[in-house]
Design a protein around this motif. Structure first.
Motif, PDB file in Angstrom:
ATOM      1  N   THR A 252       1.655  -2.659  -4.690  1.00 54.39           N
ATOM      2  CA  THR A 252       0.617  -3.281  -5.514  1.00 54.39           C
ATOM      3  C   THR A 252       0.271  -2.360  -6.675  1.00 54.39           C
ATOM      4  OG1 THR A 252      -0.314  -4.434  -3.604  1.00 54.39           O
ATOM      5  CG2 THR A 252      -1.739  -4.177  -5.529  1.00 54.39           C
ATOM      6  N   PHE A 253       0.239  -2.898  -7.893  1.00 53.31           N
ATOM      7  CA  PHE A 253      -0.033  -2.084  -9.080  1.00 53.31           C
ATOM      8  C   PHE A 253      -1.543  -1.952  -9.295  1.00 53.31           C
ATOM      9  CE2 PHE A 253       3.954  -4.437 -10.260  1.00 53.31           C
ATOM     10  CZ  PHE A 253       4.806  -3.368 -10.008  1.00 53.31           C
ATOM     11  N   PRO A 254      -1.990  -0.777  -9.734  1.00 52.78           N
ATOM     12  CA  PRO A 254      -3.400  -0.627 -10.086  1.00 52.78           C
ATOM     13  C   PRO A 254      -3.734  -1.460 -11.316  1.00 52.78           C
ATOM     14  CG  PRO A 254      -2.326   1.515  -9.823  1.00 52.78           C
ATOM     15  CD  PRO A 254      -1.246   0.485  -9.858  1.00 52.78           C
ATOM     16  N   PRO A 255      -4.956  -1.946 -11.420  1.00 53.61           N
ATOM     17  CA  PRO A 255      -5.365  -2.641 -12.644  1.00 53.61           C
ATOM     18  C   PRO A 255      -5.252  -1.689 -13.846  1.00 53.61           C
ATOM     19  CG  PRO A 255      -6.987  -2.923 -10.899  1.00 53.61           C
ATOM     20  CD  PRO A 255      -6.021  -1.889 -10.413  1.00 53.61           C
TER      21      PRO A 255
ATOM     22  N   HIS B 224       9.041  -1.395   1.176  1.00 51.72           N
ATOM     23  CA  HIS B 224       7.629  -1.280   0.828  1.00 51.72           C
ATOM     24  C   HIS B 224       7.466  -0.849  -0.625  1.00 51.72           C
ATOM     25  CE1 HIS B 224       6.869  -0.616   5.371  1.00 51.72           C
ATOM     26  NE2 HIS B 224       6.700  -1.883   5.049  1.00 51.72           N
ATOM     27  N   LEU B 225       8.388  -0.026  -1.126  1.00 50.96           N
ATOM     28  CA  LEU B 225       8.333   0.357  -2.530  1.00 50.96           C
ATOM     29  C   LEU B 225       8.480  -0.875  -3.421  1.00 50.96           C
ATOM     30  CD1 LEU B 225       8.256   2.608  -4.684  1.00 50.96           C
ATOM     31  CD2 LEU B 225      10.757   2.751  -4.484  1.00 50.96           C
ATOM     32  N   ALA B 226       9.387  -1.759  -3.075  1.00 51.26           N
ATOM     33  CA  ALA B 226       9.612  -2.959  -3.874  1.00 51.26           C
ATOM     34  C   ALA B 226       8.367  -3.829  -3.954  1.00 51.26           C
ATOM     35  CB  ALA B 226      10.774  -3.758  -3.299  1.00 51.26           C
TER      36      ALA B 226
ATOM     37  N   ASN C  45       0.839  -1.198   0.000  1.00 46.16           N
ATOM     38  CA  ASN C  45       0.000   0.000   0.000  1.00 46.16           C
ATOM     39  C   ASN C  45       0.876   1.251   0.000  1.00 46.16           C
ATOM     40  OD1 ASN C  45      -2.327  -1.708   0.256  1.00 46.16           O
ATOM     41  ND2 ASN C  45      -1.794  -1.952   2.416  1.00 46.16           N
ATOM     42  N   GLY C  46       0.273   2.423   0.009  1.00 47.86           N
ATOM     43  CA  GLY C  46       1.065   3.646  -0.020  1.00 47.86           C
ATOM     44  C   GLY C  46       0.248   4.864   0.353  1.00 47.86           C
TER      45      GLY C  46
END
Length: 350
Positions: free
Chosen positions: A272-275, A267-269, A223-224
């Motif tokens: 989770t990518f957005p669809p 955490h950057l590594a 997350n971010g």
């Protein structure tokens, strides 16, 4: 056992000065009163707590002459510790008084939020206030960061609890509160940046003089801190990096580009990518851990069919670029690194 609010307040009143020393540590005794700025333990002189019973009232009663607020020492514990439910306030009062806790009346009643949990993060975020007009906004503006008024991930808490993990001492400090969310916009954690309540020589607000002025809690991995996230809209192009100020600086010069700060290289590594994301810009970090995080994220993006491109600052980081070179020069520098289509879309004309 002591369970009612009135009984707890009476017991606290019998130990009023000890309560003030613990929860209103920024104040001092003056005669029969404890003097402090407010119930959240801010430095000042407008709030008076009565330390002993007299003809005017009971020990533990307080009034804030600046705001007209008043209450008892249970209110002091609630506000200074950042608590929201009476059960939590009563538990803390019993801990202080070393009183055994009563048996729960309803065994099915859910327990209070565990310290450091997503529920605790959501509770603290809800207790915080909007950014506009606060020390937190002044802190960001002092770093050249100007964000759209609709930004909802950042808030301010005037008296956020801080515990020195080495000395074991606690205090309350103003803090910039940043929500860590998943792609649905649900808060899973948060980051606190503790701020100084005094202006620096340039008239800006700086970080508090602490060994670790940043603390995070909750579920962060994947997350971010999202700026510009709309869960109902696709995110074909985005930018990601470690630090909040770095990503907020990019957002300042590209206000239409969704960005996220992962809070650390690890955490950057694992972000989770957005669809439907097809291009990912990664804000470079010069240290070894930062490079590893970028390399791992780039590899994962490639495996997911996403084009990953590094954005590199001219100075130490993009906030340095924004503060020392200005937004126009930063935008010009970025235009050379963006895909032409994205430069036209996200950078201001000229």
């Amino acid at each position: 056992m002591t369970g009612s609010a009135s009984e707890l307040a009476r017991c606290l009143g019998e130990n009023a000065e000890a309560v003030c020393l613990e929860y209103l540590s920024n104040g001092h005794r003056s005669g029969n009163h404890w003097i402090v700025g407010d119930v959240r333990n801010t430095r000042g002189r407008s709030m008076h707590v009565r330390l002993k019973d007299n003809g005017r009232g009971s020990a533990g009663k307080w009034v804030d002459e600046a705001t007209g607020e008043y209450g008892d020492l249970l209110d002091v514990i609630e506000q200074s510790c950042g608590l929201t439910e009476f059960r939590e306030v009563a538990d803390e009062a019993r801990r202080f008084l070393a009183i055994s806790q009563p048996e729960p009346v309803n065994a099915e009643q859910p327990p209070p939020a565990a310290r450091g949990s997503p529920d605790a993060a959501r509770r603290l975020f809800a207790m915080s206030q909007p950014l506009a007009g606060t020390l937190a906004e002044r802190y960001l503006v002092g770093r050249g960061i100007l964000l759209p008024g609709r930004e909802r991930a950042l808030r301010f808490h005037p008296g956020c609890y801080y515990r020195d993990l080495v000395a074991g001492e606690t205090q309350t400090l103003p803090a910039l509160i940043a929500a860590v969310t998943d792609l649905d916009g649900r808060i899973t954690g948060l980051q606190r940046t503790y701020l100084s309540s005094e202006l620096d020589p340039s008239g800006n607000v700086g970080k508090a003089q602490l060994v670790d002025p940043r603390r995070s809690l909750g579920h962060l991995f994947g997350n971010g801190i999202w700026l510009g996230l709309d869960p109902d809209l696709p995110i074909p192009v985005m930018a990601a990096g470690e630090g909040l100020e770095t990503m907020a600086s990019l957002r300042t010069v590209m206000p239409a580009l969704p960005v996220t700060a992962a809070t650390s290289a690890n955490h950057l590594a694992g972000l989770t990518f957005p669809p439907n994301c097809r291009r990912l810009y990664i804000a470079a970090d010069a240290d070894a851990a930062g490079r590893q995080g970028i390399e791992r994220l780039s590899q994962r993006a490639g495996e997911a069919g996403i084009l990953a491109l590094a954005l590199r600052p001219q100075l130490g980081d993009f906030n340095d670029d924004l503060r020392h070179l200005g937004p126009a020069r930063l935008a010009a520098w970025l235009s050379e690194q963006l895909v032409p289509e994205d430069a036209r879309r996200f950078l201001p004309p000229g």
